[in-house]
Design a protein around this motif. Structure first.
Motif: not given
Ligand SMILES: C[S@@+](CC[C@H](N)C(=O)[O-])C[C@H]1O[C@@H](n2cnc3c(N)ncnc32)[C@H](O)[C@@H]1O
Length: 332
Positions: A122-127, A142-146
């Protein structure tokens, strides 16, 4: 929900629309649309400056644009780096990881390749920017994150990956420690990053060239804004200081230009020169105008000189160092 996201929240784009045809890809457009509609003011009202588009969430935190030209460049860099690493996405022994995090995922190309190659994961990519594609493998979201804020993941990861975050991070030791704290015992972390600056091994690079001056100014401007421009050579120390064990550090000397004899290095050099030439304005426009007080026209003219020099001076055997550091959180 939207109000939770405005300042420091995490936007999770969860791909749950499964296709009737049972295809291995899912379409997250609907969810993305509803998120982006409700969160428009905070994450997709992208500011434009001097003809380039920038991220809106935590606006001003990252000096490079997020427009189509930059996304194309990032995909080219991805292709080049994979080639440079012997067609590998990572060097850590993490091929059986179940839960994977890609920090600052950009176009999401690394995360997408990893998810496709490792359907068990299970892969999460954040940006900061929600610029990733809406068609993704079902095991990727994908997630929006700092990533410089506190992380709020409930479950630790088996593998955390972080690539080419030069000019982005103010507190690397904190970031590396957050990665440590969010890994399972025995799990792996991998950082890959640049040492910003060109050199040659045969004195064919002129230190008073426009190109050399550009690189010095880039480093200076980024440091003035408190962002590390050359994380590559420092990664090993940060990772060791955070408590990781079994630290491996590899340095790759990548050519800038098609000058090497070997076909593989020639191809890497060609891609590298293309991404540098395409990226000159992306790297420098915000950094030089905000940190050095340059006018946009001055940046454009300077970039034109560097571009011409890079294309003309084929006799210069430029190299740039790319560092890969991977390490393990101790079992106990
Ligand atoms: C040079 S790109 C690299 C993208 C990707 N890691 C790759 O290797 O293709 C840097 C990315 O980091 C993101 N970024 C910068 N600062 C960030 C932060 N504080 N939190 C999350 N993402 C960030 C940018 O939006 C950009 O997409």
């Amino acid at each position: 929900m939207a109000s939770d996201l405005v300042d420091s929240g995490t936007l999770e784009v969860d791909p749950q629309v499964v296709h009737d045809d049972g295809s291995s890809f899912v379409d997250v457009t609907e969810e993305l649309d509803s998120y982006t509609t409700s969160c428009t003011p905070s994450i997709t009202r992208y500011p434009f400056e001097n003809g380039r588009r920038y991220h809106a969430f935590k606006s001003g935190a990252y000096p490079l644009p997020n427009d189509d030209a930059e996304l194309e460049r990032l995909n080219l860099v991805h292709h080049m780096l994979k080639k440079a690493l012997g067609d590998k996405l990572h060097l850590a022994p993490s091929q059986h990881a179940q839960r994977v995090l890609d920090l600052g995922t950009g176009t999401g190309c690394w995360a997408e390749d990893f998810a496709e190659k490792n359907p068990q994961a299970d892969v999460i990519g954040n940006d900061l920017s929600p610029v990733q594609p809406s068609w993704v493998p079902p095991n990727l979201r994908f997630e929006v994150d700092d990533i410089e804020s506190g992380w709020a993941f409930g479950t630790p990861f088996d593998f955390i990956f972080c690539r080419t975050m030069l000019f982005a991070i103010s507190d690397w030791p904190k970031l590396v420690k957050q990665a440590y704290n969010n890994l399972k015992p025995g799990a792996w972390v991998e950082f890959q990053d640049w040492d910003t600056g060109f050199y040659s091994e045969d004195e064919s690079c002129n230190p008073s060239s426009h190109t050399a001056k550009f690189m010095r100014l880039l480093n200076d401007a980024s440091r003035r804004l408190g962002k590390e421009p050359s994380p590559g050579p420092k990664l090993e120390q940060w990772v060791t200081d955070a408590g990781f064990r079994n630290v491996t550090h590899r340095k790759f000397k990548l050519p800038v230009g098609p000058w090497p004899k070997s076909q593989q290095q020639k191809e890497i050099g060609t891609f590298n020169l293309t991404q540098v030439v395409e990226g000159l304005e992306a790297y420098s426009m915000r950094l030089f105008t905000s940190a050095l007080g340059w006018q946009p026209e001055e940046v454009e003219v300077f970039c034109a000189h560097v571009r011409a020099e890079l294309k003309d001076q084929r006799s210069a055997h430029r190299l740039v160092d790319y560092h890969v550091v991977y390490a393990q959180r101790p079992e106990t």
